[in-house]
Each structure stands twice: as C-alpha cells, then as structure tokens.
Scaffold this motif. Sequence first.
Motif, PDB file in Angstrom:
ATOM      1  N   VAL A 142     -22.955  12.729  25.559  1.00 32.74           N
ATOM      2  CA  VAL A 142     -23.745  12.130  26.642  1.00 32.74           C
ATOM      3  C   VAL A 142     -24.099  10.695  26.290  1.00 32.74           C
ATOM      4  N   TRP A 202     -21.128   8.626  26.931  1.00 34.83           N
ATOM      5  CA  TRP A 202     -20.842   8.372  28.343  1.00 34.83           C
ATOM      6  C   TRP A 202     -21.789   7.327  28.914  1.00 34.83           C
ATOM      7  N   ILE A 203     -23.076   7.452  28.526  1.00 37.66           N
ATOM      8  CA  ILE A 203     -24.050   6.491  29.037  1.00 37.66           C
ATOM      9  C   ILE A 203     -23.700   5.083  28.573  1.00 37.66           C
ATOM     10  N   GLN A 204     -23.077   5.002  27.378  1.00 36.69           N
ATOM     11  CA  GLN A 204     -22.721   3.678  26.858  1.00 36.69           C
ATOM     12  C   GLN A 204     -21.262   3.331  27.095  1.00 36.69           C
ATOM     13  N   PHE A 205     -20.640   3.921  28.078  1.00 37.57           N
ATOM     14  CA  PHE A 205     -19.238   3.657  28.457  1.00 37.57           C
ATOM     15  C   PHE A 205     -18.276   3.963  27.313  1.00 37.57           C
ATOM     16  N   ARG A 206     -18.598   4.966  26.506  1.00 35.90           N
ATOM     17  CA  ARG A 206     -17.678   5.326  25.441  1.00 35.90           C
ATOM     18  C   ARG A 206     -17.119   6.720  25.720  1.00 35.90           C
ATOM     19  N   TYR A 207     -16.271   7.197  24.816  1.00 36.70           N
ATOM     20  CA  TYR A 207     -15.698   8.527  24.991  1.00 36.70           C
ATOM     21  C   TYR A 207     -16.431   9.586  24.187  1.00 36.70           C
ATOM     22  N   PHE A 234     -30.147  18.622  28.803  1.00 36.93           N
ATOM     23  CA  PHE A 234     -29.513  17.382  29.224  1.00 36.93           C
ATOM     24  C   PHE A 234     -30.556  16.301  29.469  1.00 36.93           C
ATOM     25  N   PHE A 235     -31.672  16.738  30.039  1.00 37.23           N
ATOM     26  CA  PHE A 235     -32.742  15.790  30.323  1.00 37.23           C
ATOM     27  C   PHE A 235     -33.274  15.163  29.033  1.00 37.23           C
ATOM     28  N   TRP A 248     -30.730  12.698  27.981  1.00 38.25           N
ATOM     29  CA  TRP A 248     -30.697  11.638  28.978  1.00 38.25           C
ATOM     30  C   TRP A 248     -31.855  10.661  28.755  1.00 38.25           C
ATOM     31  N   VAL A 249     -33.037  11.211  28.557  1.00 41.89           N
ATOM     32  CA  VAL A 249     -34.222  10.367  28.338  1.00 41.89           C
ATOM     33  C   VAL A 249     -34.065   9.585  27.044  1.00 41.89           C
ATOM     34  N   TRP A 285     -31.515   8.314  25.694  1.00 40.76           N
ATOM     35  CA  TRP A 285     -30.668   7.129  25.801  1.00 40.76           C
ATOM     36  C   TRP A 285     -31.110   6.219  26.947  1.00 40.76           C
ATOM     37  N   THR A 286     -32.284   6.499  27.517  1.00 44.89           N
ATOM     38  CA  THR A 286     -32.783   5.635  28.583  1.00 44.89           C
ATOM     39  C   THR A 286     -34.031   4.877  28.168  1.00 44.89           C
ATOM     40  N   LEU A 287     -34.989   5.592  27.574  1.00 44.36           N
ATOM     41  CA  LEU A 287     -36.283   4.969  27.303  1.00 44.36           C
ATOM     42  C   LEU A 287     -36.351   4.436  25.884  1.00 44.36           C
ATOM     43  N   LEU A 325     -33.734   6.160  34.529  1.00 46.42           N
ATOM     44  CA  LEU A 325     -32.898   7.351  34.373  1.00 46.42           C
ATOM     45  C   LEU A 325     -31.719   7.320  35.329  1.00 46.42           C
ATOM     46  N   THR A 371     -28.981   5.045  33.871  1.00 49.59           N
ATOM     47  CA  THR A 371     -28.183   5.654  32.810  1.00 49.59           C
ATOM     48  C   THR A 371     -27.325   6.787  33.355  1.00 49.59           C
ATOM     49  N   ASN A 381     -24.353   5.330  34.878  1.00 51.60           N
ATOM     50  CA  ASN A 381     -23.462   4.788  33.845  1.00 51.60           C
ATOM     51  C   ASN A 381     -22.471   5.813  33.331  1.00 51.60           C
ATOM     52  N   MET A 382     -22.895   7.081  33.355  1.00 51.10           N
ATOM     53  CA  MET A 382     -22.046   8.103  32.760  1.00 51.10           C
ATOM     54  C   MET A 382     -20.705   8.224  33.474  1.00 51.10           C
ATOM     55  N   LYS A 430     -14.664   3.910  31.126  1.00 48.83           N
ATOM     56  CA  LYS A 430     -14.987   3.688  29.717  1.00 48.83           C
ATOM     57  C   LYS A 430     -14.376   2.368  29.245  1.00 48.83           C
ATOM     58  N   THR A 445     -14.155   1.817  25.794  1.00 52.62           N
ATOM     59  CA  THR A 445     -13.568   2.076  24.480  1.00 52.62           C
ATOM     60  C   THR A 445     -12.052   2.201  24.593  1.00 52.62           C
TER      61      THR A 445
END
Lengths: 345, 517, 169
Positions: free
Chosen positions: A34, A37-42, A300-301, A304-305, A307-309, C25, C28, C31-32, C36, C38
């Motif tokens: 997760v 994904w939030i950081q545009f990675r795999y 998940f929450f 999710w939190v 990587w957000t706050l 929230l 983010t 964003n998911m 990608k 990478t």
Amino acid sequence: MTTAVLIATIIKVVVFFHIAPIMVSLLTLAERKVSAWIQFRYGPNRVGPWGLFQPIADGLKFFFKEEVVPEGANPILFRLAPALAAGPAMMTIAVIPFTFPILIDGQPFSLAIADLNIGVLFFIAMSGLAVYGILLGGWASNNKWSLLGGLRSSAQMISYELSMMMSVITVVMLTGTMNLGEMFTYQAHHTWVLFMFPVGTIAFVLFLIAAFAETNRLPFDLAECETELVGGFHTEYSSMKFALFFMGEYSAMFMMSCLLATFFLGGPSFFGLIENMDSIWWRAILGFVVFMIKVGFFLFFYIWVRWTLPRFRWDQLMYLGWKILLPLSILNLTATGILIATGVL
Amino acid sequence: MSSEEQNPDPLFTSILVDGKEYQAPLGGRLIDFLHSIGKNIPHFCYHKGLPVAASCRQCQIESKGKGPRPGLAVSCRETIIEGMEILTDSEIVQKARAGVMEFLLLNHPLDCPICDKAGECMLQDTAYSTGQSRGRTQEPRKHFDKRKSLGDKILLDNERCILCTRCVRFFEAVTKDPQLTVLDRGDRSYLSTFMGDPLHGNYQGNIVDICPVGALTLKKFRFKSRVWFLHATETICGLCSKGCNISVETRDNKILRIRPRYNAEINDYWMCDEGRLMFDRYNLEVGETRLPSPFFIDENGERIPISIEEAFKKLSPLFLRQKEILMVLSPFATIEEGWAFKELAETLEKLGLEPTFGYYQPDPNAKGDEFLHTDEPAPNCKGLREEVGLKAIPPEDLENVNSKKVALFGFGFGELLDQSTLESIAAEGPMLYMGVRSDLFPAAKVQLASLSPMEKAGHWINCDGIKQFVRPALKAPVLAKDDFQLLTELLEAFISWEENQIDIPDEEIMGTEEVRT
Amino acid sequence: MKVKRMEKKLSFMEKLSIPEILKGLSITFRNMFKPKVTRLYPEERYKAPIALKGQPLLVENEDGTPRCVACSMCEVVCPALAITIKAEETERYIEREPEEFSIDMLRCILCGLCEEVCPKEAIIMSDRYELANFTRESLVFHKDRLMTPIKELEGRIRFTKEKFDKWHR
C-alpha cells in the motif's frame, strides 16, 4: 461437555489462534504494497506471485540474522521484552467472536476462543499489559534512544487508554453487555453503535484515534520515531527479537481492528442480510467473511493513515490526549448516560 | 665548440633592445645575449655547441641601428657591435616568424600524439605559442620514408625532419667524422647518411638530443614513455673515468633514458652512447637479479635471508678467525665509502689481523678516444688512489686466490672482472659479498644488500681530478642499505665483538673448518 | 523584541481538522491508482541518452585496429589516475598503438576529460552504466574489454564532435 463440543473447541482454538500470525505476515506485505502504491511504486514483487511469499522470505531472513545483545543491557528483561510485546496482543484474540455462533449437539456454540462474559475487561487488562513490552525493551537496552522511546510510549499509552476506556464504557452502556458476542448480537438486532448518533459516532471516533495511539502507529508513533530516536525502543534489537516486536505491533493492529468491528460495526452482521439467514452454517461462514472484510477495512485504514498524516509533536500528542480527547470522552459518557436515562436510546 | 666563439674582448657596449638600453658583451653572439636578458627568441637550427647555419630563419629580429642592414636580420648569425638597435617583437618580426612557421609546418606531419618528442619538441612549443591553428593549404602533405633505420641505435623519420642540419653539423664539427648530409634540393631535400650506410661511432645518440623535432629517435627509448612522465635526476655517469654530467630520467623506479647535462669543463653538451644506453645494469628486478636483503649460506648450501644484525653476528667471527683476508673495494665506490673501507681495514689490522686491502684497478680497455671516453671503465679509481690513498689491486691478484679469503665490497664486480676470474671466485664463493646482484656470487657465505651508484649519494673524482656529486636517481629495495652505512656498522660490530669477546659456538658459524691459527 | 507572527488564520472547519484529514486521505487514496513511476529494472532497462557519460571505451576501426595511438593524453588528464597505457610499435602507417590500455573503473569518476582531450576520438564515453561486479580485478578493464567496434559508438562520436566544435569555435 460432550466429545463433539470438545473436538469443536480444539479445532476452533487452533484455527482462530493462527489467524493472528497469518494476518500479521500478510499485513507486513500489505503495508509495503500500500505504501508503494501511494508513492507510485510497485512494492515487493519478486518473491512469488505479486510478492506474496515476501513475508516468508523476511521471516527466514530474520531467523538467520545475528542476535546482538548490547553491552550493559539487562540480560533477562532484554530477552523478555519482545515476548511481552507480542504476547498480550495475541492473547486478546481469545475473546474476539469471529462470527455468529453455530449449533453443536443442538447447543449454540460461540466462535470465540473464550466466550467470556467479561470480554471487555479482559481486553482492557491485556491492552494495559502491552505497554510493558515496549517500556522494558526500551529500558533494558542500555541505550538513550531506546529509553526515551520506552518512556514516551508508556506516557502515551496511559494518556490514551483513558479516553479509549471511556468510549468502550459508552459502548458497554449502549449495548448493555460486556460479552463481545452478545455485544454484536445486540447491534445486529438494533443498529450498529456507529449509527447511534451522536454518542455512538463520537465514541467510534474517539476509540479510533485512541487505537492509533495504543498501537503506536503513525501519526502517534512517538515511541519509535525514526527521525528523532533512531529506532526508538527497538534500536538495539535484531533478528527474531526485533521480529517479535514487529509481530506485536501488527497483531495489536489486527486486534484493534477486530475490536473496532465488534464494538462499532456490529461484528459479522450486515444490515439484517446475514443475521436473518436460515442456515446456521451459511450464516457463520458469511458472517466470518463479513467480519474479515470489516477488519480488513480497518487494517487498510491503519496503513492508509500512516502514509497520509505526518507525525505529531510530543506536546501536541499530550495536548490532544489530555485536553481534547479525555474531556470529550467524559462529556460523551455523560451524554450517553443522560440519553439512556431519558430513554432516547 | 662554444669556447671558440667566446667574446675575445671583455669590453661591454650598450645596445638598445626593444627601446631599452642594455650592456652587452662586445663581439658576443646576439641570440645568446637576447636569451640571457629573457627575450623569447624561437630558434631551431641554432645550438650553442654547434657552428651557426642560420637555415631555419626562425630567430629573426628587426634591426634599426648599426650592424646588420636595417630590416629583418637573423639573430643567431649577428655579433654584437656598438650602437645596435634591436626590436624583437615588432609587427614585422611577428609576421616573418609566423611565415617561417607556416612554411615549416607545411609538410610536417600532424602526428604529435604518436611522436616521442612531443612535450619537449621545439617545433611543437613554437607552434603552440606563435603558430596558426589551421593550415591554408589544400594540397596533401609530402610523404617521405617514415621509418628509416640509421644503424642499430637511431631511427630517422624524414617526414618530421625540418632540415635544420643540427645533426649534420654535429658530426662535422664535434666528432669531426661527417656521416650525415641533406640530399636533393628544394622541397625534395631529405636527410640521409652517405650512401645510405648505417651510422657508426660512439656519439650517435647526441643527434637525438639536439634534434629540435622528433625526426631522430632513439630505438631504445622509442615509445617507452611520454617524456612528461619522466623524473630527471642530475647525476654523474659512471661508465668511464671521464665522469660526464648526465640527467637520469626514470619512471616507476626504472631508468628509461639518460641524457647529457651541460658542463663546459668535462663533457660540454655531449655524452657517449655507452653511457647513454648501458643503463640496464641499474634496472635490476628485485627477486630476479637484485639482492633484496642480506643472505647467508648455511653448511648445507641453502640461502637463508637474515637481518643485518644477524649478518654482522655471522660475519664478525668469520673475519676475526681468518688471519689473511683479501679485501677489495669496487672502483665504483664513492670517496666516503673509500674512507670507511680504509678505516675498517686498518681497524682489522689493529685487531691483529693481516688483511690485504685496496681498490680494484681494472686494466685499461681499448675503448678510449680523444673526445670523451677514457680507457678506465670505472669512475672513481683516481679518487680512491689519490684522495683516500688506497692501494690498487690489479686483476692478476684476484685471478688465483683462495676465494674463501676474499671479501668484495661494492657495485660493479660483475662488469669489471673478467669471466674466468669471476667464475673461479664465484665457484667457491667469497666469504663476503656486499653488492646489488644476487646472480653474481650466489655461493658467497654472507651477502649484504647495498646500493648501486644510481641509488646512493657521494663523491667521485674523475680522471681530470674534478670532484663531482652523485645523486640517487632510483629507490633501492627497502632492506638494502647504503654501502657507507654498512661499512661503518660492520666496523662497530667488529670492535664490539673483539671488546666483549663473545664466544659463539662453532656450530653457529658456517664454514668453521678454517679456524684462525 | 517585536515578533511578527506569520501564522495563517484558520477557519473553524480547518481547526476541526477532520475534513482536512479526509482531504489528505482522499489524495493518497487516489494516488494508489495512478500509473507507477518505478522502472522494473532487470526487465525494463534504462536507455541512457546520448549525453550520458558512462563507461569509457576504446574505438575499434572497421579493420579491427585500435584508433588509439597511445599518446597518453588521457593518462595525463585523468584526475583520478585511472588510466594506464603502455605503447608499442606497429607496422601500420600510424606506427604506434597501445600494447596495454587499462581503465581502473574503481578509480574512474566518469568525468569525461579523457574523451574531451583525446586527439583521435579514440576514447569515448559510452552509454554503459552497469558497472558493478564482485571482484576488484574484474573492474580493471583491459584493452580486450574496452575495444568496441566503431558502429556501436557512432552516435556518441557524432555527438561529441558537434559539442566540441561548438565549444572550440
């Protein structure tokens, strides 16, 4: 107790107890996925399909790592602390009812490992114990960062436990029971505590915030706090000892999610669709699925939190805990009492 | 030579150079004077040690006063007279020099990256400072024989030659043995030996030094290294008693070439090919021919490396039990080593021994000529004989000697001793060999690693009695020690041995059968 | 001392902070599902642009001879002293070529000065950037590994020619 009940109990204990470690291992992967994904990675995708075997690889790695015990560390407490961190979190699983009861020998058979009447109290006791693992780990390491992490953790847990317990008491008052099984049965027949506006909703929010603080998750992870304290209480830990702390954290997360689902979202119930089914077995199986979906949402929450706050400052944390959450929860509790007494709820 | 054209009249006169007044030697050569006051006059064909040809026209200056006709003049051909007025950097001079450069570069190949001269090439330097960056010609450059061998030492590249005739004049004026000339005319002229014969004589290498471009290259140095990597050390050549001043150029602790250094009293600008090319004797490989550390041969004939202190411990009784010892110092030794050697031998005499000692005086060979090379193949015979007062030991004394009583000190026995003497001594092994080579006397009882003349400092006196300083150009192996130091330490070891009368059991000393009688 | 506070005046909803948290929230969460960035490295390799200064290589002419004449200019200019050259004589018209030419990639800093100084366009910074290995010896590149057919390097040769022409005009 008949033989059938005995066998069913053994099966139940074995199955449900293993849910926690399995969820923990999946959670470590989910966290990385997760966040990626939030950081545009795999995220991890090399071990097995979609990186599913990554937790196994991680576990193997932990087993083969060198165990380092720092000079001057308290040898007994240093080794005891990881177990203390992981133990209570896993113990709480015992009182979680994963689904609706089934019938064995014509008797209703609860699908919690221990169907305690005082399940809520058991949970409170166990969550109070959890602080010892972190505190002792930080203190026994003979390291200033660890010690600071441990101190912060204990202060933080005590601060937030209060408002958490207040909101639990609200739930207890609303549902009228301390047995977790009966708690969701009540919600299934009436409505979810979450929807008991306003007090149930406020209690939910308070519990949710306090749960983050209790599990030392971001935005309240002052105990490890990499930017300030290196690794916090687990700076000096390596190998499986470190892994145990990790497992403790994740199983606490899992547990909190289970409790959130049970307290506020009616456990395995789903708006009368499942609880009114005729077939008891289908009800149990679908109930379990619904329960896990609710738990999964909260897990998940959590991620999710994270990587957000951003992380709170220490004084902000204390301010929030003592000056906002605690008065609010007391007010909420009072309001609940008044509402119940006046017969509104 | 330059002394021929020295100013006969010591009087000075004042001349104007670029509007400034200078006191110049009357009758001196103008270009030398301009160089001496720091004017940059480029030149190719002019060389202080050679007669003037004035063929390159690069050293042109503008004359305004008396002397040469007003206008451009070639400064290398002019003598200084009273009332001269010179402009070295006027517009017309610059234009003339640029024109000359363009002509010189017309057919000169652009192979500086290949050419060994690059980095010390006068044409390259001048082209960088005053030449143009692009040629104006469209025509292809002329091609000549690019790799023409002139004998076994020198290679000629006629494409690079700018026909300055320095080499031609060298053979004509310095060795008085003309061998080179410029053939054909105009743009077809090229340098050649008479009838294409190979060069002969012992002074061919000098034409490589004086060549202003890379036309003449030394086969031994060809493509070995770029010149800017070389580290030059000013020292003295030791291959004959002339003591030519040389500059030893090394890279990675290996001598790659040797060039002469100017010394008007001894060798002027020149040196012989023997000194220039025979430097392999100094480039010894540690582990192959170089003695890296002291060695000692035990009774089973095995070579055991030992420390210097241990070596002295083995040596002292060995020496003091012999009554008659032949101690020979190499004539490559410096004067300082000569004194230390003498002190050592005299101390042994005082201790009751009867050593025969002296320096090895090699027989004169027939290599001497009237120019530079002498008959004596060693640098310091005169110094050891006259300054130190050592006795000369002729080769006959070493021919039929009991080699077990011989102690050899210093570098050079391998080169100086004749083959039969060398073999007879090497077969039994002298009792002590102090030197640099491990293959020379492998049977010597004690072998001390010392330094070659290229690795140590000291003084030599040449055949004319001039004392000169030798500088170290190479680094010696770590465990090798300076000869002078070894000799003095040996002396101290003997004295302390005799004073303390330390009794070492016979079995600890090898070769104990010959006990002092 | 007078301090000027630059704090932003927060509205009530902002002070409540829950809507702001929800806003964060939602960012983010969205964003998911974005593409990608990478690169899956061993499968998807990065094709370096021509301007990249990668592993320096020696140019091999069509007839298999080296362009290099062992002039040692790169050896001199190399700030990291990574290049070692030993020259030898050949029978060709260009009478000199390297007998030994080694670049110590442990020392090389990929500055490209060797390429710039080379009078023969014989040493060229290629687009090879995968310069990891397990032993020190294997990272000292010798002539046999450096010599590359001119075809593979044509793009970079043209590029450097244009670049240096522009600089030296």
